[in-house]
Design a protein around this motif. Structure first.
Motif, PDB file in Angstrom:
ATOM      1  N   SER A 101      -4.638  -3.528  -6.866  1.00  8.22           N
ATOM      2  CA  SER A 101      -4.406  -2.174  -6.365  1.00  8.22           C
ATOM      3  C   SER A 101      -3.377  -1.454  -7.222  1.00  8.22           C
ATOM      4  CB  SER A 101      -3.929  -2.221  -4.902  1.00  8.22           C
ATOM      5  OG  SER A 101      -4.920  -2.761  -4.066  1.00  8.22           O
ATOM      6  N   VAL A 104       1.652   1.908  -3.573  1.00  5.09           N
ATOM      7  CA  VAL A 104       0.460   2.348  -4.295  1.00  5.09           C
ATOM      8  C   VAL A 104       0.257   3.840  -4.079  1.00  5.09           C
ATOM      9  CG1 VAL A 104      -2.049   2.172  -4.412  1.00  5.09           C
ATOM     10  CG2 VAL A 104      -0.664   0.099  -4.275  1.00  5.09           C
ATOM     11  N   LYS A 105       0.381   4.298  -2.839  1.00  5.39           N
ATOM     12  CA  LYS A 105       0.246   5.724  -2.539  1.00  5.39           C
ATOM     13  C   LYS A 105       1.338   6.534  -3.227  1.00  5.39           C
ATOM     14  CE  LYS A 105      -1.885   4.949   1.992  1.00  5.39           C
ATOM     15  NZ  LYS A 105      -1.697   5.085   3.460  1.00  5.39           N
ATOM     16  N   ASP A 133      -2.718 -10.560  -3.569  1.00  4.13           N
ATOM     17  CA  ASP A 133      -3.620  -9.762  -2.738  1.00  4.13           C
ATOM     18  C   ASP A 133      -3.612  -8.278  -3.098  1.00  4.13           C
ATOM     19  OD1 ASP A 133      -4.434 -12.000  -1.309  1.00  4.13           O
ATOM     20  OD2 ASP A 133      -2.860 -11.758   0.198  1.00  4.13           O
ATOM     21  N   ASN A 134      -2.469  -7.773  -3.546  1.00  4.11           N
ATOM     22  CA  ASN A 134      -2.420  -6.343  -3.884  1.00  4.11           C
ATOM     23  C   ASN A 134      -2.256  -6.082  -5.383  1.00  4.11           C
ATOM     24  OD1 ASN A 134       0.373  -6.652  -4.470  1.00  4.11           O
ATOM     25  ND2 ASN A 134       0.960  -6.077  -2.398  1.00  4.11           N
ATOM     26  N   ARG A 158      -4.843  -0.966 -11.083  1.00  3.29           N
ATOM     27  CA  ARG A 158      -5.852   0.090 -11.223  1.00  3.29           C
ATOM     28  C   ARG A 158      -5.234   1.453 -11.524  1.00  3.29           C
ATOM     29  NH1 ARG A 158      -8.332  -2.578  -6.624  1.00  3.29           N
ATOM     30  NH2 ARG A 158     -10.287  -3.596  -7.304  1.00  3.29           N
ATOM     31  N   LYS A 183       0.534   6.950  -6.892  1.00  2.48           N
ATOM     32  CA  LYS A 183      -0.517   7.952  -7.062  1.00  2.48           C
ATOM     33  C   LYS A 183       0.068   9.356  -6.992  1.00  2.48           C
ATOM     34  CE  LYS A 183      -4.406   5.219  -5.264  1.00  2.48           C
ATOM     35  NZ  LYS A 183      -5.386   5.087  -4.152  1.00  2.48           N
ATOM     36  N   SER A 185       0.818  -1.215   0.000  1.00  4.33           N
ATOM     37  CA  SER A 185       0.000   0.000   0.000  1.00  4.33           C
ATOM     38  C   SER A 185       0.848   1.261   0.000  1.00  4.33           C
ATOM     39  CB  SER A 185      -0.931  -0.004   1.217  1.00  4.33           C
ATOM     40  OG  SER A 185      -0.190  -0.051   2.429  1.00  4.33           O
TER      41      SER A 185
END
Length: 216
Positions: free
Chosen positions: A169, A141-142, A165-166, A172, A145, A138
């Protein structure tokens, strides 16, 4: 005709398997298992003594696959990879010497980055498709972005921390071309010659990505 790194990543989407091959005798069966699951692009990492032999064997026997060399950390490895038949090159970072060696080799090159400064360095060398390494779930991912604004038109292949699992994420994100992953060919399944299970892992990744594409 040689493909650009952008074309390689487009063909690899959703997942570029990152292969650590200890036993050359298993290389072809592993590659066939992944191909049966819809994989067309492989990265053989130069982390083992026989990695180049494995890469050469796959290239010779399975010409339908695109096969690259990964974990290139020394400039001389680019020439060695090309001579073994590699069709693209991947490194965990980017330096002036590596960039020069990539250009001399003529191989499509995916350099690794982690910070804005490293992205800027890669941009100075003309690279607009980059490997984000390590990709820590995560947090990464941030980060991706936040990269979208200042680094318009830059595509990433997050690697080193991507899991089933990710996976979505990352996929996308509009600035993610594909992801790199070792989970498609875990060492325990390779040693057990569990080729059907490896094929299934590849199928599941592609099916998940296909569902995501249908939703978008």
């Amino acid at each position: 005709m040689q493909l650009s790194i952008e074309q390689v990543l487009k063909r690899a989407r959703p997942v570029l398997p990152v292969l650590v091959i200890e036993d050359v005798s298993l290389a072809l069966d592993l590659a066939r298992a992944l191909y049966a699951g819809g994989v067309e692009v492989l990265e053989v990492t130069l982390r083992t003594p026989r990695a180049l032999d494995a890469l050469a064997a796959i290239r010779q026997e399975l010409p339908q696959l695109l096969v690259g060399a990964g974990t290139l950390i020394h400039s001389e490895q680019f020439l060695e990879a090309r001579e073994a038949g590699a069709q693209f090159a991947v490194s965990p970072g980017c330096t002036e010497r590596l960039a020069a060696a990539a250009e001399d080799s003529g191989l499509p090159y995916l350099p690794g980055v982690m910070t804005p400064s490293e992205i800027l360095l890669a941009l100075e060398y003309g690279y607009r498709s980059l490997k984000l390494f390590p990709a820590d779930g995560s947090t990464s991912v941030k980060m991706l972005k936040s990269f979208k604004g200042p680094f318009t038109g830059i595509s990433f292949c997050p690697t080193g921390g991507v899991t089933p699992d990710n996976l979505l994420s990352f996929l996308r994100l509009p600035n993610v071309a594909c992801v790199g992953g070792t989970w498609l060919a875990p060492s325990n399944l390779v040693r057990a010659r569990a080729w059907d299970q490896i094929t299934q892992l590849a199928c599941e990744a592609r099916e998940s990505a296909a569902r995501l594409d249908q939703q978008s």
